[in-house]
Design a protein around this motif. Sequence first.
Motif, short mmCIF file in Angstrom:
data_model
loop_
_atom_site.label_atom_id
_atom_site.label_comp_id
_atom_site.label_asym_id
_atom_site.label_seq_id
_atom_site.Cartn_x
_atom_site.Cartn_y
_atom_site.Cartn_z
N PRO A 33 0.82 -1.21 0.00
CA PRO A 33 0.00 0.00 0.00
C PRO A 33 0.86 1.27 0.00
O PRO A 33 1.87 1.34 0.68
CB PRO A 33 -0.81 -0.11 1.30
CG PRO A 33 -0.83 -1.56 1.61
CD PRO A 33 0.48 -2.11 1.11
N TYR A 34 0.46 2.22 -0.81
CA TYR A 34 1.08 3.54 -0.93
C TYR A 34 2.48 3.50 -1.53
O TYR A 34 3.23 4.46 -1.44
CB TYR A 34 1.08 4.28 0.42
CG TYR A 34 -0.29 4.32 1.04
CD1 TYR A 34 -1.29 5.12 0.50
CD2 TYR A 34 -0.59 3.52 2.13
CE1 TYR A 34 -2.56 5.12 1.05
CE2 TYR A 34 -1.87 3.52 2.68
CZ TYR A 34 -2.84 4.33 2.14
OH TYR A 34 -4.11 4.33 2.68
N SER A 35 2.82 2.38 -2.16
CA SER A 35 4.14 2.25 -2.78
C SER A 35 4.17 2.97 -4.12
O SER A 35 3.28 2.81 -4.94
CB SER A 35 4.47 0.76 -2.97
OG SER A 35 5.68 0.62 -3.64
N GLN A 36 5.20 3.77 -4.32
CA GLN A 36 5.44 4.42 -5.60
C GLN A 36 6.93 4.35 -5.89
O GLN A 36 7.75 4.58 -5.00
CB GLN A 36 4.94 5.86 -5.57
CG GLN A 36 3.44 5.95 -5.39
CD GLN A 36 2.94 7.38 -5.41
OE1 GLN A 36 3.70 8.33 -5.25
NE2 GLN A 36 1.65 7.53 -5.61
N ARG A 39 9.50 8.18 -6.83
CA ARG A 39 8.61 9.33 -6.64
C ARG A 39 9.38 10.65 -6.76
O ARG A 39 8.86 11.62 -7.30
CB ARG A 39 7.95 9.22 -5.26
CG ARG A 39 7.12 10.40 -4.84
CD ARG A 39 5.76 10.35 -5.44
NE ARG A 39 5.02 11.53 -5.05
CZ ARG A 39 3.74 11.67 -5.21
NH1 ARG A 39 3.05 10.69 -5.72
NH2 ARG A 39 3.13 12.76 -4.87
N GLN A 44 4.25 11.72 -10.42
CA GLN A 44 3.26 10.66 -10.31
C GLN A 44 1.98 11.21 -9.72
O GLN A 44 2.00 12.11 -8.89
CB GLN A 44 3.78 9.51 -9.45
CG GLN A 44 4.99 8.85 -10.06
CD GLN A 44 5.41 7.62 -9.30
OE1 GLN A 44 4.76 7.21 -8.36
NE2 GLN A 44 6.49 7.03 -9.72
N GLN A 45 0.92 10.64 -10.15
CA GLN A 45 -0.39 10.99 -9.63
C GLN A 45 -0.92 9.79 -8.87
O GLN A 45 -0.50 8.67 -9.08
CB GLN A 45 -1.34 11.34 -10.78
CG GLN A 45 -0.82 12.44 -11.67
CD GLN A 45 -0.69 13.77 -10.94
OE1 GLN A 45 -1.58 14.14 -10.19
NE2 GLN A 45 0.39 14.47 -11.16
N GLY A 46 -1.87 10.01 -8.00
CA GLY A 46 -2.50 8.91 -7.29
C GLY A 46 -1.86 8.66 -5.95
O GLY A 46 -0.90 9.31 -5.54
N ALA A 47 -2.42 7.67 -5.27
CA ALA A 47 -2.01 7.37 -3.90
C ALA A 47 -1.11 6.15 -3.78
O ALA A 47 -0.67 5.82 -2.69
CB ALA A 47 -3.25 7.17 -3.04
N GLY A 48 -0.84 5.46 -4.88
CA GLY A 48 -0.02 4.26 -4.79
C GLY A 48 -0.81 3.04 -4.33
O GLY A 48 -0.27 2.15 -3.70
N LEU A 49 -2.11 3.02 -4.65
CA LEU A 49 -2.95 1.90 -4.23
C LEU A 49 -3.42 1.03 -5.39
O LEU A 49 -3.97 -0.05 -5.16
CB LEU A 49 -4.18 2.43 -3.48
CG LEU A 49 -3.89 3.07 -2.13
CD1 LEU A 49 -5.15 3.71 -1.58
CD2 LEU A 49 -3.35 2.03 -1.16
N THR A 52 -1.91 -2.47 -5.42
CA THR A 52 -2.32 -3.13 -4.18
C THR A 52 -3.73 -3.69 -4.32
O THR A 52 -4.01 -4.85 -3.99
CB THR A 52 -2.27 -2.14 -3.00
OG1 THR A 52 -0.96 -1.59 -2.90
CG2 THR A 52 -2.65 -2.82 -1.70
#
Length: 85
Positions: A33-36, A39, A44-49, A52
């Motif tokens: 979760p929340y991995s990017q 960065r 990057q856009q989004g939450a990294g989900l 997941t």
Amino acid sequence: IASVKVAYGRAGFVVRDHGPGMPPEAFAAVCAPYSQIDREVNEQQGAGLGLTISRYLTNLNGGTIQFRIPAEGSGLEVELMFPEA
């Protein structure tokens, strides 16, 4: 979708993008979760989900998800395989 696969009692598909890709050593961590990846280098856009959630739903349905670098050497391929119904 780059291709559809049916083999050994399983069916699935491969999704390919042509973005910057990611190094193979990041494949194991990318579904956290929340991995990017990178960065600080890549906008990057989004939450990294996204991955997941993809892995969770794939596993919930008895499937597998695998990442690989396409033969062309850039971008990313994601293969999702599920048991045939």
